[in-house]
Every structure is written in C-alpha cells, then in structure tokens.
Design a protein around this motif. Structure first.
Motif, mmCIF file in Angstrom:
data_model
loop_
_atom_site.group_PDB
_atom_site.id
_atom_site.type_symbol
_atom_site.label_atom_id
_atom_site.label_comp_id
_atom_site.label_asym_id
_atom_site.label_seq_id
_atom_site.Cartn_x
_atom_site.Cartn_y
_atom_site.Cartn_z
ATOM 1 N N LEU B 9 45.883 42.199 34.502
ATOM 2 C CA LEU B 9 45.883 42.140 33.048
ATOM 3 C C LEU B 9 47.235 42.170 32.371
ATOM 4 O O LEU B 9 47.452 41.497 31.377
ATOM 5 C CB LEU B 9 45.084 43.327 32.512
ATOM 6 N N ASP B 85 42.586 37.455 36.647
ATOM 7 C CA ASP B 85 41.908 37.134 37.903
ATOM 8 C C ASP B 85 41.982 35.607 38.052
ATOM 9 O O ASP B 85 41.667 34.880 37.108
ATOM 10 C CB ASP B 85 40.450 37.625 37.839
ATOM 11 N N VAL B 88 39.356 32.739 36.571
ATOM 12 C CA VAL B 88 38.781 32.770 35.230
ATOM 13 C C VAL B 88 39.219 31.519 34.455
ATOM 14 O O VAL B 88 38.446 30.937 33.709
ATOM 15 C CB VAL B 88 39.157 34.078 34.496
ATOM 16 N N ALA B 111 42.043 40.184 40.939
ATOM 17 C CA ALA B 111 42.701 41.261 40.185
ATOM 18 C C ALA B 111 41.924 41.475 38.890
ATOM 19 O O ALA B 111 40.925 40.804 38.630
ATOM 20 C CB ALA B 111 44.152 40.890 39.902
ATOM 21 N N SER B 112 42.412 42.404 38.089
ATOM 22 C CA SER B 112 41.691 42.755 36.868
ATOM 23 C C SER B 112 41.706 41.614 35.858
ATOM 24 O O SER B 112 42.633 40.815 35.805
ATOM 25 C CB SER B 112 42.305 44.012 36.248
ATOM 26 N N SER B 113 40.655 41.563 35.053
ATOM 27 C CA SER B 113 40.497 40.492 34.070
ATOM 28 C C SER B 113 39.934 41.059 32.776
ATOM 29 O O SER B 113 39.197 42.056 32.786
ATOM 30 C CB SER B 113 39.528 39.440 34.629
ATOM 31 N N ILE B 114 40.250 40.407 31.675
ATOM 32 C CA ILE B 114 39.719 40.820 30.377
ATOM 33 C C ILE B 114 38.189 40.820 30.387
ATOM 34 O O ILE B 114 37.554 41.609 29.691
ATOM 35 C CB ILE B 114 40.251 39.864 29.265
ATOM 36 N N SER B 116 36.070 41.916 32.503
ATOM 37 C CA SER B 116 35.479 43.217 32.827
ATOM 38 C C SER B 116 36.184 44.363 32.089
ATOM 39 O O SER B 116 35.559 45.359 31.740
ATOM 40 C CB SER B 116 35.500 43.476 34.341
ATOM 41 N N ALA B 117 37.485 44.197 31.820
ATOM 42 C CA ALA B 117 38.245 45.261 31.161
ATOM 43 C C ALA B 117 37.730 45.528 29.749
ATOM 44 O O ALA B 117 37.945 46.604 29.188
ATOM 45 C CB ALA B 117 39.731 44.909 31.113
ATOM 46 N N GLY B 208 43.958 47.043 28.569
ATOM 47 C CA GLY B 208 44.285 47.341 29.965
ATOM 48 C C GLY B 208 45.722 47.794 30.159
ATOM 49 O O GLY B 208 46.072 48.290 31.217
#
Lengths: 252, 252
Positions: B9, B85, B88, B111-114, B116-117, B208
C-alpha cells in the motif's frame, strides 16, 4: 499499544517487513489459530520474531479479548497476528472498536488477501461483486443466501468469488468438488439458471502459494477433481472482457 | 523466470519477506513508476535488495514489455515491482498472458491492497460492491459510468469504494474535496438521489500508512476539508450493520 498484523495468504513469507519490525518491538505476541489453513509453523514464527508466540483459539480472541489483548496493551506493546489482511474478517474490526473504548491505540499492518489475490485468475478485481461463502453442511441448516448473492452479481454482469468453508479447529474444509455439488443442489432448489454441469467455473486451491492450482473447467468435470489441500475457492465469471477470456482459455 | 512482486500500500515496509527474498535472487529488478503515489525511495530500495533497480514508465512496461521484461526473463531471473497487489491493475494480468505465450514462467508475490485495507474504515469488506474510480477532469470528457456503478451498488445495499484518480507521472491527484464536488456534479446530471450536501461519506487519505486519515462526514463539510497528500478515496456506505454504524460514529 495494540498491533493487528496480517500474516497474508499462505506462509510466513507473506508477512510484511513492517509486520516483522512490529513483532520484534512487541512485548507480547499472539496469533489467532482458527480462521484459516495457513501453513504456519509456530516454532519458525517464534524464531523469526525472537520471542514466544501464544496461539489463541476463537474464544481467546472474542470472549477474552479484553483480558488477553486490550488490558496488556494499556501498558505494553501487544501484537495479534491474523491470517490474510486483518480487517477482512469482521471480528477484527470489533477489536479496534473495543480497544478504542479502552483508550488503547491500534495500528493495523496490512498484508495480502484473497480479495485482491483473486486477480491471479485473470479476472479484473474491480469487476467482482459481493463475496459469497459456502459453508460445510450442517444438520438442519441449509442457507440459500449465497445463491441469491451470486445471482445478483451475475445479473449485474459481475464476477462472484465463492469462498469455501474452512473449519481449521475441526480440521475440516470444503473441497472444490463439494462446493460445486452444493452449488448444483442450490440450483435445484432456487432454479435461477446459474449452474448446470456445463457451467464454466474457475476453481482454485491455495491461491497465492507456490503450489497454487487454478483451473477453468466445466462444473461437471470439477465434481470429481482433486485440488489437494485447503483453502479452496470457486469463481463464477460474470461478463467477460476479451482479455479475461484469453487468460481463462489458458487455464483450461 | 519473471516475478511480479507487490510493493503493497504505502511504503517499503509493505513489501513481504518473500518479495524481498525474490528480489535478492533476481538478476534484474524493475519498478513501475506510474500508477501510484507510493512513497518509494529508489535508493533505499536498491540498498534493501543489494542491486540496481530500474524505474519503468508506463510505456516501458506496456509497449516495451517483451524487450524489457519477457526477453531477459527467458534466461535470467527478472522482477517487476508493482504498487499494491500486482494483479489489481489489469495491465499486469496481461503481462502474465504475454509471458506464458513466450514460455516464461511467472510467479506472483502478493501484497496489501486498498481492496482489503478498506476494512480499516470499519465496513465489512465482503459487503462492498464493484469498485468505482473518479478521474481528474479532462476537457470534453466527463464520463458518468462511476455514478451508475455506485447507484447499482447502493440499490443492492452494498458499500462503494470510490478511488480518486492519481496521475503520478504528471504529479497530479484528485483530492477528497474535488471528489465530492464531482459526485455532486454527477448527481445534478443523473438525479439518482445518491448525493447531496447532507450525504454521509467516509473519506480517507493514505489508507494503510502510519499517517492515514479516515473521517466520516457530511459531503458538504468534505468540500472544504484538507486531507493532505495522496492517494485519497471516498466510500458511500450501503446498508449498515449496527457494528459498522458504531465504528463509523467513532470516525466523526
């Protein structure tokens, strides 16, 4: 101070560098042990962060939240490790609400989640509708809400991610074959024209792991397919862009 | 072999341990430099992975994909670092399609993404409908598709994540205030009853990150609010569960 730290999709390698830093500066580290089949090795995790890690069952996180996590976080740095991205499960949002009530600062450290990793199937992440979950059959309880949800996604041209139940405390999980069987059963009951043996579905296992399997196949063929260990998921594609179609063709 | 590695993020801390391992074993490392305002320090990244990192503009990834990434990946280990991620953004799924055509093995490190965040706003991630994007105004181009999409989410009781445009190559981004203004303009045009000055919206900046800001406020009040640096996003809540309502009340 309380850290909610995502473990990501599948293995310790999915932890973020920031997550590891937070673990190293924590006085107490807990890991939830009930929502996933994450291939977590507790000893390896303890070695990585250089301290004891205590596994908490569901009751330890939900019912004893204040005693286990919030009280200690008033005076120490406490971390709770959570599978996937921490706030995808609704339980964890309520941890923040409770911590704030108690005046405890919460920091969330995000990680990978199925919600975005599903892009690995070649379908546009932004074109997914609401996420559905199929549960392992329980006596006297056969909800049809997942079917309605998938139907409303399909009517709007959207893809449906269908998560298949994992009950890691009981060592049980729903397989692709069982999931397809349940969808066909729901079709028999609701008759919305979503599923038949000819319906093309994306089936995946262990998405995001090195040994992930993704296949695009007829529902009828998936009824006898073996995808190995959990977690499993299905996708009913909505309206397909030609680049999505091309990608799926390569997964046949 | 080609790695597509998510940067997550917001900062280098969002890279996963597995992502770092892959970078260390790579012969060539590229980073895309156009889809985000990720606070990436190239020098710090080079230090972290112990080798040169080449930044690629959009054309370098899309038009010169084969020359820059796929050809070298036939004989060497090549990594492309991507914000959030990797899959996306649709562009990156087509990298996999092209690589497979050329017989190059692709591994994705998530990796983290908006996507799910966004759970950090206290709204259930599984109750979001399709993601909408508002673009910076361009002369002679004023699409209304985002409004239709938000309307269909709202009609189904679902939350709408509304991403606000970032054009990092031009150093431009849409602010919360500009986003709200555009939503009110679209309302004037389409009259679907979604937005007025009284509509309660969730507004967020840098979700994030350690300096993230999340507020639940009247659209009218957001028109003059300053949320600092990018990226910004808005959320129109759908039908709220009481735990979601409680969480939002604390963000006022």
């Amino acid at each position: 101070m309380l850290y909610l730290i995502g473990l990501g999709l599948h293995s310790l390698d999915d932890l973020s560098l920031g997550g590891l830093k937070a673990l190293k500066e924590s006085d107490k580290v807990f890991v939830e042990s009930y929502t996933s089949f994450h291939t977590l090795d507790l000893k390896e995790l303890e070695q990585l962060c250089g301290k004891e890690v205590v596994a908490l069952e569901r009751a330890g996180v939900e019912e004893d939240l204040v005693k286990n996590l919030i009280e200690p976080a008033k005076t120490e740095t406490v971390s709770l490790l959570v599978f996937g991205d921490p706030l995808v499960a609704t339980t964890h949002a309520s941890i923040i609400t409770e911590a704030r009530k108690a005046g405890v600062d919460v920091h969330v450290i995000h990680a990978s989640s199925i919600v975005s990793a599903v892009g690995e199937c070649g379908l546009q992440v932004y074109k997914f509708g609401r996420v559905a979950t199929l549960n392992l059959p329980q006596e006297g309880y056969a909800p049809t809400s997942a079917y309605d949800l998938i139907k409303s996604n399909k009517d709007a041209g959207l893809h449906s991610l269908i998560l298949l139940d994992v009950k890691s405390e009981e060592g049980k999980y729903m397989t692709v074959a069982e999931g397809v069987k349940e969808l066909l059963r729901l079709e028999g009951e609701k008759r919305g024209g979503l599923f038949s043996h000819e319906t093309m579905l994306v089936a995946c296992a262990r998405l995001g792991a090195q040994d992930s399997v993704i296949r695009y196949a007829r529902a009828g063929d998936l009824l006898t397919a073996d995808f190995g260990g959990p977690p499993h998921a299905l996708i009913l594609p909505g309206k397909l862009h030609f680049t999505e179609e091309e990608f799926l063709e390569n997964l046949k």
